[in-house]
Design a protein around this motif. Structure first.
Motif, mmCIF file in Angstrom:
data_model
loop_
_atom_site.group_PDB
_atom_site.id
_atom_site.type_symbol
_atom_site.label_atom_id
_atom_site.label_comp_id
_atom_site.label_asym_id
_atom_site.label_seq_id
_atom_site.Cartn_x
_atom_site.Cartn_y
_atom_site.Cartn_z
ATOM 1 N N CYS A 56 0.843 -1.205 0.000
ATOM 2 C CA CYS A 56 0.000 0.000 0.000
ATOM 3 C C CYS A 56 0.876 1.252 0.000
ATOM 4 O O CYS A 56 1.530 1.556 1.000
ATOM 5 C CB CYS A 56 -0.923 0.017 1.206
ATOM 6 N N ASN A 59 -3.589 5.909 -0.884
ATOM 7 C CA ASN A 59 -4.888 5.660 -0.274
ATOM 8 C C ASN A 59 -5.877 5.304 -1.385
ATOM 9 O O ASN A 59 -6.789 6.071 -1.712
ATOM 10 C CB ASN A 59 -5.357 6.899 0.506
ATOM 11 N N GLY A 77 -1.696 3.546 3.301
ATOM 12 C CA GLY A 77 -0.616 3.828 2.386
ATOM 13 C C GLY A 77 0.560 4.591 2.959
ATOM 14 O O GLY A 77 0.438 5.406 3.881
#
Length: 610
Positions: A56, A59, A77
């Motif tokens: 990640c 977002n 993230g």
């Protein structure tokens, strides 16, 4: 409770003020703490930590092609984490902070998958997670079990791209018994006018790798227990001059094992490490995807308190381990310690991280949104954990066909084929109309590979009995909500059986049918088990299409690890589904969706609402 920062759509300098406010400090106090040290004063250190980032960076929800959101309003993230990290460095003083991670970095999103399989970093591209973590300035990271999903060569390439070490004191070379990765690193903090402080960071990973990624590590690496290896390396760190010892452990804090007794070492052992190994000041916990702002564990030998903290997952939180050190008899000692977590949803993304990786992100967005076929009617996994669905039947169809093709011409070619699939992702859905790569990726969100094993009818029933432990024991036909029926607490799942450890089994050429009686005790719930309408003979043989996680012991299902293997070509199941849709062009759920199993209570159908 986590520290909640004031939500502001502002730049990083204002985000730093938010962090100061959340921590109960004014900017002036922070400046004094960061730069006003006088010889003889206590020295404050802050160790920041992430874990289970799982690819990640932004977002972003690649499966839904939209900004990530959930019911708790979490953001995800490294671009968000970067803003928090910079704010803490401004607050604490950059020279008084360290940044670490507790593993599971390079698997979990289409972004991570793309640069492992579609355009692998072994061909020369810098992994986006390496780029982001290097920019943020990590000091060390532990290996997670998912680091091994794509094989050791890709992992080694990723490690070479990092500006900091990947640590794994219990990832040992099978031939030499020595650590195959750096076991620890010692970082030096230099207080003004004082003797340097040496901070030892020990990395420990999960013994379950030997099971879950057996095909990638067997004969090459071994993974002894966390407690056992911490007991070896913590004294060595102290002997090497470490004044502080921090452990980054990819192992949960609630002692349990999804693989039962398949290994002599527990899967989730962070608390045991704190209790049993003296000399540790704090542990950054990973693997369990839990939020633990602070847990205090007393070491049984020394009586000293060890701080544990876990920052949830995917960059949703940033853990802060706060240490106050004093110098006694010429040596630094931890006088007090605590921890907390900061919430990523309270700050904007760091624009430099966003700019750095926007091209990679856009490439993957284009890939996952490419159309590969169509579907005649919508399929969803929303109810797959408690009723038969076409979505799981589709996975079982693809897996079964792949195994049948692979064993053609072998002695097992004439055996009936069954297949298992789990409801990994409750939000997964394939729409009516165009089908994209991301639709399929959402349907099968793990990077599992396909195997074929041989089971008897008795083993099929035993397997289904294990799977049926997923359901809570209830009496009466209801109506019940799904949560009243599913995710049962068991001895090996003290926080509830996860969806991925529940399997639905179906037949390829004929129907496998059964009922699960939730009024009965676990172990005696499967009834009316039949294949092609006839009761299954306990001695009959079947070929089972199964994923590598399950076949290697994940979830501790009976019989799988010792069953004869008739197919193992390291085919990734997600890619098999993508290829199936690409070839067929049209998915027709009506041709394979059928009611194979049902929940009952004392023989009566269970009513489910909500």
């Amino acid at each position: 409770m986590p520290i909640q920062l004031t939500r502001r759509n502002v730049l990083g300098s204002f985000a730093a003020v938010s962090v100061l406010t959340a921590a109960g400090m004014t900017p002036a106090q922070a400046a004094e703490r960061g730069g006003g040290h006088r010889p003889g004063d206590p020295v404050s250190l802050t160790i920041m930590g992430t874990t289970d980032l799982h690819g990640c960076v932004f977002n972003w929800n690649y499966f839904q092609n939209t900004e990530y959101d959930d019911s708790a309003r979490n953001d995800i993230g490294l671009a968000k984490v970067a803003t928090l990290v910079e704010a803490v460095r401004v607050q604490r003083g950059r020279e008084n902070t360290l940044m670490i991670d507790a593993g599971d970095t390079i698997q979990g999103t289409p972004l991570a998958y793309y640069f492992a399989r579609i355009a692998p970093i072994t061909d020369g591209h810098l992994h986006p997670m390496a780029a982001a973590m290097n920019y943020i300035g990590y000091d060390a990271a532990a290996l997670g079990n998912h680091e091994f999903n794509y094989g050791i060569p890709l992992l080694r390439t990723f490690a070479d791209q990092l500006d900091f070490p990947l640590l794994g004191a219990n990832a040992l070379d099978a031939a030499t018994g020595l650590p195959a990765f750096a076991p620890y690193v010692i970082k030096t903090i230099q207080p003004a006018g004082e003797k340097p402080i040496k901070v030892g960071i020990l990395g420990l990973t999960n013994p379950g790798i030997a099971i879950w990624d057996k095909a990638n590590v067997e004969g090459r690496l071994t993974f002894p227990g966390l407690v056992e290896q911490a007991a070896v390396w913590v004294p060595r760190l102290r002997a090497a001059g470490a004044d502080v010892v921090i452990v980054a452990a990819h192992s949960g804090a609630t002692t349990s094992s999804s693989y039962g007794d398949a290994l002599p070492y527990p899967e989730n052992a962070a608390t045991l490490v704190a209790e049993q190994v003296p000399g540790i000041d704090a542990i950054l916990v990973g693997h369990a995807h839990q939020e633990i702002p602070e847990r205090r564990v007393v070491n049984a030998q020394t009586g000293r308190t060890v701080i544990l903290t876990e920052p949830l997952r995917w960059g949703m939180r940033l853990s802060l381990i706060e240490l106050s050190l004093v110098k006694r008899r010429g040596r630094w000692e931890v006088e007090s310690a605590g921890s907390s977590v900061l919430n990523s949803n309270t700050v904007p993304e760091d624009p430099k991280v966003a700019d750095l990786l926007r091209a990679d992100h856009d490439t993957v967005v284009g890939y996952v949104n490419s159309v590969i076929g169509s579907c005649t009617e919508a399929m969803s996994c929303a109810t797959a954990r408690y009723e038969d669905t076409a979505a799981l039947d589709f996975i079982n169809l693809v897996q079964g066909q792949a195994v049948r093709a692979a064993i053609a011409g072998t002695p097992q070619a004439g055996l009936p084929i069954l297949s298992i699939a789990a409801p990994f992702n409750r939000e997964a859905a394939i729409p009516a109309g165009e089908v994209t790569v991301r639709d399929v990726a959402g349907l099968y969100s793990f990077d599992n590979t396909l195997l074929g094993i041989v089971f008897t009818g008795a083993q099929v029933k035993a397997y289904l009995e294990k799977s049926a432990q997923y359901f809570r024991q209830v009496v009466g036909a209801g109506p019940f909500t799904p949560d009243q029926l599913t995710n049962a607490v068991t001895a090996v799942a003290p926080t509830g059986t996860p969806d991925y450890n529940y399997d639905v089994m179906g037949g390829l050429d004929a129907s496998l049918s059964y009922t699960i009686d939730v009024a009965r005790d676990p172990g005696s719930r499967i009834a009316d088990l039949a294949y092609d309408g006839a009761p299954i003979d306990a001695a009959a043989q079947f070929v089972i299409a199964i994923n590598n996680y399950r076949q290697s012991g994940g979830g501790a299902f009976p019989g799988v690890t010792t069953a004869p293997v008739v197919h193992n070509a390291q085919q990734e199941i997600r890619q098999l589904i993508i290829d199936w849709v690409t070839r067929a062009q049209v998915v027709e759920p009506a041709t394979f969706a059928r009611v194979d199993w049902a929940l009952v209570s004392n023989g009566a159908p269970v009513q489910i609402t909500g």
